[in-house]
Design a protein around this motif. Structure first.
Motif, PDB file in Angstrom:
ATOM      1  N   GLU A   1     -38.493  58.233  -9.081  1.00 56.87           N
ATOM      2  CA  GLU A   1     -39.593  58.806  -9.860  1.00 56.87           C
ATOM      3  C   GLU A   1     -40.859  58.796  -9.030  1.00 56.87           C
ATOM      4  O   GLU A   1     -40.930  58.090  -8.018  1.00 56.87           O
ATOM      5  CB  GLU A   1     -39.843  57.945 -11.107  1.00 56.87           C
ATOM      6  CG  GLU A   1     -38.680  57.942 -12.060  1.00 56.87           C
ATOM      7  CD  GLU A   1     -39.093  57.473 -13.450  1.00 56.87           C
ATOM      8  OE1 GLU A   1     -39.873  58.184 -14.104  1.00 56.87           O
ATOM      9  OE2 GLU A   1     -38.632  56.405 -13.858  1.00 56.87           O
TER      10      GLU A   1
ATOM     11  N   GLU B   1     -29.315  53.568 -14.694  1.00 57.37           N
ATOM     12  CA  GLU B   1     -29.314  52.849 -15.975  1.00 57.37           C
ATOM     13  C   GLU B   1     -27.926  52.230 -16.114  1.00 57.37           C
ATOM     14  O   GLU B   1     -27.053  52.495 -15.282  1.00 57.37           O
ATOM     15  CB  GLU B   1     -29.643  53.790 -17.134  1.00 57.37           C
ATOM     16  CG  GLU B   1     -28.666  54.922 -17.326  1.00 57.37           C
ATOM     17  CD  GLU B   1     -27.769  54.735 -18.520  1.00 57.37           C
ATOM     18  OE1 GLU B   1     -28.280  54.498 -19.612  1.00 57.37           O
ATOM     19  OE2 GLU B   1     -26.537  54.810 -18.349  1.00 57.37           O
TER      20      GLU B   1
ATOM     21  N   TYR C   1     -27.443  60.270 -26.754  1.00 61.19           N
ATOM     22  CA  TYR C   1     -27.803  59.695 -28.051  1.00 61.19           C
ATOM     23  C   TYR C   1     -27.398  60.544 -29.251  1.00 61.19           C
ATOM     24  O   TYR C   1     -27.317  61.768 -29.176  1.00 61.19           O
ATOM     25  CB  TYR C   1     -29.313  59.434 -28.123  1.00 61.19           C
ATOM     26  CG  TYR C   1     -29.757  58.316 -27.206  1.00 61.19           C
ATOM     27  CD1 TYR C   1     -29.329  57.016 -27.410  1.00 61.19           C
ATOM     28  CD2 TYR C   1     -30.594  58.575 -26.129  1.00 61.19           C
ATOM     29  CE1 TYR C   1     -29.722  55.988 -26.563  1.00 61.19           C
ATOM     30  CE2 TYR C   1     -31.004  57.553 -25.276  1.00 61.19           C
ATOM     31  CZ  TYR C   1     -30.557  56.267 -25.506  1.00 61.19           C
ATOM     32  OH  TYR C   1     -30.947  55.249 -24.685  1.00 61.19           O
TER      33      TYR C   1
HETATM   34  P1  HAM Z   1     -34.754  54.091 -20.677  1.00 56.97           P
HETATM   35  O1  HAM Z   1     -35.717  54.439 -21.773  1.00 56.97           O
HETATM   36  O2  HAM Z   1     -34.553  55.104 -19.627  1.00 56.97           O
HETATM   37  O3  HAM Z   1     -33.377  53.761 -21.398  1.00 56.97           O
HETATM   38  O4  HAM Z   1     -35.184  52.737 -20.003  1.00 56.97           O
HETATM   39  C1  HAM Z   1     -35.414  51.577 -20.775  1.00 56.97           C
HETATM   40  C2  HAM Z   1     -36.686  50.880 -20.314  1.00 56.97           C
HETATM   41  O5  HAM Z   1     -36.626  50.631 -18.897  1.00 56.97           O
HETATM   42  C3  HAM Z   1     -37.952  51.716 -20.478  1.00 56.97           C
HETATM   43  O6  HAM Z   1     -38.436  51.653 -21.799  1.00 56.97           O
HETATM   44  C4  HAM Z   1     -38.900  51.012 -19.500  1.00 56.97           C
HETATM   45  O7  HAM Z   1     -39.427  49.840 -20.062  1.00 56.97           O
HETATM   46  C5  HAM Z   1     -37.958  50.658 -18.373  1.00 56.97           C
HETATM   47  N1  HAM Z   1     -38.075  51.678 -17.315  1.00 56.97           N
HETATM   48  C6  HAM Z   1     -37.475  52.877 -17.249  1.00 56.97           C
HETATM   49  N2  HAM Z   1     -37.819  53.518 -16.124  1.00 56.97           N
HETATM   50  C7  HAM Z   1     -38.658  52.709 -15.452  1.00 56.97           C
HETATM   51  C8  HAM Z   1     -39.362  52.792 -14.200  1.00 56.97           C
HETATM   52  N3  HAM Z   1     -39.234  53.833 -13.391  1.00 56.97           N
HETATM   53  N4  HAM Z   1     -40.158  51.758 -13.820  1.00 56.97           N
HETATM   54  C9  HAM Z   1     -40.286  50.664 -14.624  1.00 56.97           C
HETATM   55  N5  HAM Z   1     -39.644  50.520 -15.791  1.00 56.97           N
HETATM   56  C10 HAM Z   1     -38.839  51.526 -16.215  1.00 56.97           C
HETATM   57  C11 HAM Z   1     -32.236  53.417 -20.740  1.00 56.97           C
HETATM   58  O8  HAM Z   1     -32.167  53.164 -19.565  1.00 56.97           O
HETATM   59  C12 HAM Z   1     -31.058  53.272 -21.680  1.00 56.97           C
HETATM   60  N6  HAM Z   1     -29.897  52.867 -20.876  1.00 56.97           N
HETATM   61  C13 HAM Z   1     -31.369  52.273 -22.771  1.00 56.97           C
HETATM   62  C14 HAM Z   1     -30.224  52.069 -23.697  1.00 56.97           C
HETATM   63  C15 HAM Z   1     -29.415  50.965 -23.759  1.00 56.97           C
HETATM   64  N7  HAM Z   1     -29.811  52.928 -24.609  1.00 56.97           N
HETATM   65  C16 HAM Z   1     -28.746  52.426 -25.228  1.00 56.97           C
HETATM   66  N8  HAM Z   1     -28.501  51.261 -24.700  1.00 56.97           N
END
Ligand code: HAM
Length: 460
Positions: free
Chosen positions: A150, A117, A297
């Motif tokens: 994953e 991320e 968070y």
């Molecule tokens: P996260 O919920 O882990 O948050 O990821 C954000 C979005 O990335 C998810 O809602 C989904 O749409 C997409 N996503 C996550 N994992 C996958 C995957 N394996 N395959 C496809 N899409 C995926 C974060 O990453 C935090 N950094 C968000 C954030 C920004 N919080 C504060 N600032």
């Protein structure tokens, strides 16, 4: 007091690597690259094909447009970071760090990871480049691939793409609301009606009290939970609420709710966020067990889902985010309130396709058809002249016959085709063919760009 800064000399970094994160590289015998076989995609990886580009362009176009209008400046962050960065920020007991990091020792033996991320990277950059001394808030936008090992399934990849909006330096609830409002606008502009699931995690003190109750609740159900929950309730209790195991869901449903443990200031902060959402008519639902899978968070957390997702169908979030006031301090920076949001590009693109929405389809206006070698040599500079003049032109120089090139021009649905034969090369002219009427006129090659510009202007 601020802790040690993150930027350290190399030797120091090496010493600081947490021992338990060390891995041994091993050769995968079942790798798809067996002798004689065509190499294939790794599991969980995918190609974003030319056919996907209209969706890709639409999603990034809307993201970049919103970043500009809401004042987020672009930042490019490295794909590879130290393992320590995510262990300290996302949290050692999270799924992401425990099970899903693409981690390997680099040539000097330091553990590095393909970033899972980018919020932690953004916070690292904010600290490392002294952005705390700039006028606050500092607002940044990024896009790019993230990597998580994953179990691959629909909408879940090992390399996926995110766009991200991060705002550092303001504790104001208006920033939390801005993230959710911005998200709602983003999905709506792409034709996706969504609902935001929202919750508040309050302060670390609120969570300490909450965790006592949560642990007591899970103790009562000790024999009914999965092994992960048993372990996490001891080490990092909040993470039991991320559990997706069927058998653990009733225990989660009946667990105490964090909202009941918020102090007055946290409640007020959350109420203000909700008031902004009400004012903007953003559809949202209070989701008391939403804790998100990352440890950094505090206060507001949220995830976006399709509003009309069929009941019973497994839901995958189209994006998520929240406030992370403690993160910069945790990474050795000054205490800095911050909040962010990351939409998932892959899931947005597939939702658009499933709904039969179209992306941004490029529509070239002119096709350039040279006949023979001499004409091709003249065609390259002419193509560049058109491009620089803002004319969206296309070509298929690989085809030589006029018939094949006109067929390609038809397929590209251009208004005009420029035909450059041997004769035209000799007398410095070129033929403009109107693709609708079939009418052709011969014009001076040096004037063709200006003539086309006029014709296209008239046609608008
Ligand atoms: P996260 O919920 O882990 O948050 O990821 C954000 C979005 O990335 C998810 O809602 C989904 O749409 C997409 N996503 C996550 N994992 C996958 C995957 N394996 N395959 C496809 N899409 C995926 C974060 O990453 C935090 N950094 C968000 C954030 C920004 N919080 C504060 N600032």
């Amino acid at each position: 007091m601020p802790k040690k800064p993150l930027a350290q000399p190399k030797e120091k970094e090496k010493e600081e690597e947490p021992k338990e994160l060390k891995i041994e590289a091993k050769v995968d015998d079942k790798a798809p690259m067996k002798k004689g076989k065509t190499p294939q995609l790794l599991r969980g990886f995918r190609d974003i094909l030319p056919d996907d580009q209209p969706y890709w362009d639409a999603v990034h176009g809307v993201g970049q447009g919103l970043a500009k209008s809401y004042g987020y400046d672009r930042i490019e962050l490295p794909l590879v970071e130290s393992a320590d960065l995510f262990a300290r920020s996302v949290g050692k007991q999270t799924d992401i760090v425990e099970k899903e990091m693409f981690m390997f020792p680099d040539a000097s033996g330091v553990n590095v990871v393909l970033r899972p991320e980018a919020t932690a990277s953004c916070a690292r950059a904010y600290i490392e480049h002294g952005m705390v001394d700039r006028p606050q808030p500092v607002k940044m936008y990024y896009e790019g691939p993230m990597f998580r090992y994953e179990r691959p399934q629909a909408g879940r990849y090992r390399q996926f793409f995110q766009m991200g909006f991060e705002s550092f330096g303001s504790p104001d609830p208006v920033v939390d609301a801005e993230m959710i409002i911005l998200g709602n606008v983003l999905y709506n502009e792409l034709g996706l009606p969504v609902v935001a699931h929202v919750n508040s995690l309050g302060t670390p003190e609120n969570r300490t009290q909450y965790k006592v109750e949560l642990v007591a609740h899970y103790r009562k159900h000790k024999n009914e939970t999965c092994e992960d929950c048993k372990r996490r309730i001891l080490k990092n209790p909040l993470r039991v609420l991320d559990c997706k195991e069927e058998g653990c869901q009733p225990i989660k449903e009946s667990a105490p709710q964090i909202l009941d443990f918020l102090d007055e200031a946290s409640k007020e902060h959350f109420m203000k966020v909700l008031e902004y959402l009400d004012e903007m008519s953003v559809p949202y639902v209070l989701t008391p067990h939403l804790v998100r899978g990352l440890d950094y968070y505090a206060h507001t957390v949220f995830e976006f889902y399709l509003a009309d997702q069929e009941e019973g169908r497994r839901q995958t979030a189209l994006g998520g985010g929240g406030r992370y006031d403690g993160l910069c301090e945790l990474l050795g920076g000054r205490p800095t309130p911050a909040c962010g949001f990351a939409p998932g590009v892959d899931r947005i693109m597939s939702a658009m396709k499933e709904k039969g929405l179209s992306g941004i389809v490029r529509q070239p206006q002119v096709f350039l058809a040279p006949l023979g070698d001499a004409a091709r040599k003249k065609a390259f500079p002419l193509f560049e002249r058109m491009r620089k003049a803002g004319i969206d032109a296309t070509q298929s120089f690989g085809k030589s016959a006029l018939k094949a090139q006109l067929e390609a021009a038809d397929k590209a649905k251009v208004r005009y085709t420029l035909i450059l034969g041997q004769k035209e090369v000799l007398d410095g002219t070129i033929i403009i063919r109107d693709m609708e009427s079939g009418a052709q006129e011969t014009v001076d090659n040096s004037k063709v760009v200006a003539i086309l510009q006029k014709k296209l202007e008239k046609a608008v």
